[in-house]
Design a protein around this motif. Structure first.
Motif, PDB file in Angstrom:
ATOM      1  N   LEU A   5       0.886  -1.169   0.000  1.00  0.00           N
ATOM      2  CA  LEU A   5       0.000   0.000   0.000  1.00  0.00           C
ATOM      3  C   LEU A   5       0.920   1.214   0.000  1.00  0.00           C
ATOM      4  O   LEU A   5       1.572   1.518   1.009  1.00  0.00           O
ATOM      5  CB  LEU A   5      -0.904   0.001   1.236  1.00  0.00           C
ATOM      6  CG  LEU A   5      -1.817   1.227   1.371  1.00  0.00           C
ATOM      7  CD1 LEU A   5      -2.917   1.219   0.311  1.00  0.00           C
ATOM      8  CD2 LEU A   5      -2.430   1.297   2.767  1.00  0.00           C
ATOM      9  N   VAL A   8      -2.465   6.187   1.392  1.00  0.00           N
ATOM     10  CA  VAL A   8      -3.895   6.499   1.483  1.00  0.00           C
ATOM     11  C   VAL A   8      -4.001   7.999   1.252  1.00  0.00           C
ATOM     12  O   VAL A   8      -3.306   8.773   1.920  1.00  0.00           O
ATOM     13  CB  VAL A   8      -4.465   6.167   2.874  1.00  0.00           C
ATOM     14  CG1 VAL A   8      -5.943   6.542   2.959  1.00  0.00           C
ATOM     15  CG2 VAL A   8      -4.256   4.700   3.224  1.00  0.00           C
ATOM     16  N   ILE A  10      -6.169  11.436   1.434  1.00  0.00           N
ATOM     17  CA  ILE A  10      -7.310  12.077   2.083  1.00  0.00           C
ATOM     18  C   ILE A  10      -7.438  13.483   1.504  1.00  0.00           C
ATOM     19  O   ILE A  10      -6.504  14.281   1.597  1.00  0.00           O
ATOM     20  CB  ILE A  10      -7.118  12.151   3.615  1.00  0.00           C
ATOM     21  CG1 ILE A  10      -6.900  10.746   4.194  1.00  0.00           C
ATOM     22  CG2 ILE A  10      -8.307  12.831   4.276  1.00  0.00           C
ATOM     23  CD1 ILE A  10      -6.649  10.726   5.711  1.00  0.00           C
ATOM     24  N   LEU A  48       4.407   7.603   7.966  1.00  0.00           N
ATOM     25  CA  LEU A  48       4.227   6.600   9.017  1.00  0.00           C
ATOM     26  C   LEU A  48       5.325   5.547   8.856  1.00  0.00           C
ATOM     27  O   LEU A  48       5.990   5.495   7.818  1.00  0.00           O
ATOM     28  CB  LEU A  48       2.840   5.966   8.894  1.00  0.00           C
ATOM     29  CG  LEU A  48       1.669   6.955   8.983  1.00  0.00           C
ATOM     30  CD1 LEU A  48       0.346   6.210   8.815  1.00  0.00           C
ATOM     31  CD2 LEU A  48       1.678   7.730  10.286  1.00  0.00           C
ATOM     32  N   THR A  51       3.932   3.198   5.802  1.00  0.00           N
ATOM     33  CA  THR A  51       3.305   3.712   4.591  1.00  0.00           C
ATOM     34  C   THR A  51       3.131   5.219   4.751  1.00  0.00           C
ATOM     35  O   THR A  51       3.677   5.810   5.686  1.00  0.00           O
ATOM     36  CB  THR A  51       1.954   2.992   4.304  1.00  0.00           C
ATOM     37  OG1 THR A  51       1.476   3.359   3.009  1.00  0.00           O
ATOM     38  CG2 THR A  51       0.912   3.300   5.362  1.00  0.00           C
ATOM     39  N   ILE A  53       0.354   8.696   4.460  1.00  0.00           N
ATOM     40  CA  ILE A  53      -0.934   9.322   4.218  1.00  0.00           C
ATOM     41  C   ILE A  53      -0.643  10.557   3.375  1.00  0.00           C
ATOM     42  O   ILE A  53       0.267  11.326   3.710  1.00  0.00           O
ATOM     43  CB  ILE A  53      -1.631   9.729   5.528  1.00  0.00           C
ATOM     44  CG1 ILE A  53      -1.720   8.555   6.509  1.00  0.00           C
ATOM     45  CG2 ILE A  53      -3.001  10.340   5.246  1.00  0.00           C
ATOM     46  CD1 ILE A  53      -2.554   7.393   6.058  1.00  0.00           C
ATOM     47  N   GLY A  76     -12.358  13.682   3.296  1.00  0.00           N
ATOM     48  CA  GLY A  76     -12.632  12.250   3.315  1.00  0.00           C
ATOM     49  C   GLY A  76     -11.568  11.496   2.550  1.00  0.00           C
ATOM     50  O   GLY A  76     -10.741  12.093   1.844  1.00  0.00           O
ATOM     51  N   ILE A  77     -11.583  10.178   2.709  1.00  0.00           N
ATOM     52  CA  ILE A  77     -10.586   9.354   2.020  1.00  0.00           C
ATOM     53  C   ILE A  77     -10.912   9.333   0.535  1.00  0.00           C
ATOM     54  O   ILE A  77     -12.020   8.972   0.140  1.00  0.00           O
ATOM     55  CB  ILE A  77     -10.552   7.935   2.603  1.00  0.00           C
ATOM     56  CG1 ILE A  77     -10.181   7.996   4.089  1.00  0.00           C
ATOM     57  CG2 ILE A  77      -9.544   7.071   1.842  1.00  0.00           C
ATOM     58  CD1 ILE A  77     -10.323   6.670   4.806  1.00  0.00           C
ATOM     59  N   HIS A  79      -8.635   8.079  -2.205  1.00  0.00           N
ATOM     60  CA  HIS A  79      -8.236   6.852  -2.901  1.00  0.00           C
ATOM     61  C   HIS A  79      -7.180   6.095  -2.118  1.00  0.00           C
ATOM     62  O   HIS A  79      -6.584   6.619  -1.173  1.00  0.00           O
ATOM     63  CB  HIS A  79      -7.751   7.142  -4.333  1.00  0.00           C
ATOM     64  CG  HIS A  79      -6.476   7.932  -4.435  1.00  0.00           C
ATOM     65  ND1 HIS A  79      -6.439   9.299  -4.606  1.00  0.00           N
ATOM     66  CD2 HIS A  79      -5.179   7.545  -4.406  1.00  0.00           C
ATOM     67  CE1 HIS A  79      -5.184   9.705  -4.689  1.00  0.00           C
ATOM     68  NE2 HIS A  79      -4.399   8.664  -4.559  1.00  0.00           N
ATOM     69  N   LEU A  80      -6.995   4.831  -2.535  1.00  0.00           N
ATOM     70  CA  LEU A  80      -5.907   3.987  -2.043  1.00  0.00           C
ATOM     71  C   LEU A  80      -4.951   3.744  -3.206  1.00  0.00           C
ATOM     72  O   LEU A  80      -5.402   3.566  -4.340  1.00  0.00           O
ATOM     73  CB  LEU A  80      -6.436   2.623  -1.581  1.00  0.00           C
ATOM     74  CG  LEU A  80      -7.457   2.613  -0.453  1.00  0.00           C
ATOM     75  CD1 LEU A  80      -7.842   1.151  -0.141  1.00  0.00           C
ATOM     76  CD2 LEU A  80      -6.911   3.283   0.793  1.00  0.00           C
ATOM     77  N   TYR A  82      -1.985   1.253  -4.579  1.00  0.00           N
ATOM     78  CA  TYR A  82      -1.222   0.010  -4.460  1.00  0.00           C
ATOM     79  C   TYR A  82      -0.085   0.011  -5.464  1.00  0.00           C
ATOM     80  O   TYR A  82      -0.241   0.480  -6.605  1.00  0.00           O
ATOM     81  CB  TYR A  82      -2.120  -1.199  -4.753  1.00  0.00           C
ATOM     82  CG  TYR A  82      -3.283  -1.357  -3.815  1.00  0.00           C
ATOM     83  CD1 TYR A  82      -3.077  -1.510  -2.449  1.00  0.00           C
ATOM     84  CD2 TYR A  82      -4.594  -1.375  -4.290  1.00  0.00           C
ATOM     85  CE1 TYR A  82      -4.152  -1.672  -1.582  1.00  0.00           C
ATOM     86  CE2 TYR A  82      -5.675  -1.540  -3.430  1.00  0.00           C
ATOM     87  CZ  TYR A  82      -5.447  -1.684  -2.078  1.00  0.00           C
ATOM     88  OH  TYR A  82      -6.505  -1.843  -1.223  1.00  0.00           O
ATOM     89  N   VAL A 129      -9.132   3.308  -6.779  1.00  0.00           N
ATOM     90  CA  VAL A 129      -7.839   2.639  -6.608  1.00  0.00           C
ATOM     91  C   VAL A 129      -6.844   3.219  -7.616  1.00  0.00           C
ATOM     92  O   VAL A 129      -7.129   3.283  -8.814  1.00  0.00           O
ATOM     93  CB  VAL A 129      -7.968   1.115  -6.817  1.00  0.00           C
ATOM     94  CG1 VAL A 129      -6.590   0.449  -6.834  1.00  0.00           C
ATOM     95  CG2 VAL A 129      -8.833   0.494  -5.731  1.00  0.00           C
TER      96      VAL A 129
ATOM     97  N   LEU B  48      -1.082  -7.415   2.698  1.00  0.00           N
ATOM     98  CA  LEU B  48      -0.133  -6.760   1.798  1.00  0.00           C
ATOM     99  C   LEU B  48       1.244  -6.789   2.468  1.00  0.00           C
ATOM    100  O   LEU B  48       1.343  -7.063   3.666  1.00  0.00           O
ATOM    101  CB  LEU B  48      -0.588  -5.314   1.532  1.00  0.00           C
ATOM    102  CG  LEU B  48      -1.986  -5.176   0.915  1.00  0.00           C
ATOM    103  CD1 LEU B  48      -2.343  -3.710   0.748  1.00  0.00           C
ATOM    104  CD2 LEU B  48      -2.086  -5.903  -0.413  1.00  0.00           C
ATOM    105  N   ASN B  50       3.142  -4.540   3.553  1.00  0.00           N
ATOM    106  CA  ASN B  50       3.408  -3.566   4.623  1.00  0.00           C
ATOM    107  C   ASN B  50       2.220  -3.267   5.519  1.00  0.00           C
ATOM    108  O   ASN B  50       2.383  -2.585   6.532  1.00  0.00           O
ATOM    109  CB  ASN B  50       3.924  -2.248   4.026  1.00  0.00           C
ATOM    110  CG  ASN B  50       2.929  -1.608   3.059  1.00  0.00           C
ATOM    111  OD1 ASN B  50       2.124  -2.289   2.428  1.00  0.00           O
ATOM    112  ND2 ASN B  50       2.988  -0.299   2.947  1.00  0.00           N
ATOM    113  N   LEU B 125     -10.711  15.150   9.578  1.00  0.00           N
ATOM    114  CA  LEU B 125     -10.740  15.322   8.118  1.00  0.00           C
ATOM    115  C   LEU B 125     -11.770  14.409   7.459  1.00  0.00           C
ATOM    116  O   LEU B 125     -11.546  13.881   6.364  1.00  0.00           O
ATOM    117  CB  LEU B 125      -9.346  15.054   7.521  1.00  0.00           C
ATOM    118  CG  LEU B 125      -8.160  15.662   8.291  1.00  0.00           C
ATOM    119  CD1 LEU B 125      -6.859  15.223   7.667  1.00  0.00           C
ATOM    120  CD2 LEU B 125      -8.277  17.155   8.343  1.00  0.00           C
ATOM    121  N   GLY B 126     -12.899  14.216   8.142  1.00  0.00           N
ATOM    122  CA  GLY B 126     -13.966  13.408   7.552  1.00  0.00           C
ATOM    123  C   GLY B 126     -13.655  11.918   7.526  1.00  0.00           C
ATOM    124  O   GLY B 126     -14.303  11.165   6.788  1.00  0.00           O
ATOM    125  N   THR B 127     -12.683  11.505   8.338  1.00  0.00           N
ATOM    126  CA  THR B 127     -12.224  10.111   8.324  1.00  0.00           C
ATOM    127  C   THR B 127     -12.436   9.496   9.700  1.00  0.00           C
ATOM    128  O   THR B 127     -11.932  10.019  10.688  1.00  0.00           O
ATOM    129  CB  THR B 127     -10.713  10.069   8.000  1.00  0.00           C
ATOM    130  OG1 THR B 127     -10.494  10.717   6.757  1.00  0.00           O
ATOM    131  CG2 THR B 127     -10.199   8.652   7.933  1.00  0.00           C
TER     132      THR B 127
END
Lengths: 134, 134
Positions: A5, A8, A10, A48, A51, A53, A76-77, A79-80, A82, A129, B48, B50, B125-127
């Motif tokens: 990953l 993420v 936001i 982090l 990974t 953010i 809000g989130i 996308h992710l 990969y 994604v 995954l 990680n 943040l909406g999360t």
């Protein structure tokens, strides 16, 4: 096929406030704001141990996250992302499985200088994604 | 304060279809379905290199993800889980900063057998953010 990953993402309405949330309230290591005018976003990287953010703020009137922020005014989130070893092979496998690749279907250079593609949220559990070549 | 991203949780309307998406289409390593009746969800872990993706299906009539799935019938990202070394110290720091902790504010035992807390999305943040003691 998918590997790490990578991040993420936001989307946030106020990048300065979002930096304060992650740096001061959550105590994370946060970068300065990096404008990405070719992508229509300002980015901030929260590092982090395993990974990242990515905090995204709208940049310019045609920002690709503007509509998302209208629907999600608190943020809000978005996308992710990969990692894949071979983005063209990944795309061809996904298309053969019936998944929709957004845009022209050709990889473009993303915010990290590597080829990326985006996949249709309706084919991936309501989640946008991004695939990035590792 | 926050450490590793422990997992990204995606709520899905059909766990068997979601397993097929991650295992067959995206080629990831996916667990069997693990029922968590005390949490009102069935869980599937996508491993995954990680971190993990957790696919959540509603279990029972009072599932905590039922309303989310009504609003997001294709599914969607439900929460992010960050690890912390000391969940009570983390909670106290967050409350002192004005952030809202959901429920009683006391850690409860989460899906991995460790103490967890959830934080109010409007303050992050909406999360929806889960903290899990590492």
């Amino acid at each position: 096929m998918i590997g790490r990953l990578n991040h993420v993402a936001i989307a946030v309405p106020d990048l300065a406030a979002a930096i304060a949330t992650y740096r001061d309230t959550l105590g994370a290591s946060v970068s300065a704001i990096v404008p990405q005018p070719e992508h229509g976003v300002d980015t901030v990287f929260v590092e982090l141990p395993n990974t990242k953010i990515e905090l995204l703020g709208a940049l310019g009137e045609e920002s690709p996250i503007a509509r998302f922020l209208e629907r999600n005014p608190d943020g809000g989130i978005h996308h992710l992302c990969y990692e894949v070893d071979d983005i063209v092979a990944a795309r061809d496998r996904l298309k053969a499985a019936g998944a929709r690749v957004l845009g022209s279907g050709e990889p473009r250079i993303g915010a990290h200088g590597k080829p990326v593609l985006f996949l249709h949220p309706k084919d991936f559990l309501g989640t946008l994604v991004e695939l990035e070549q590792a």
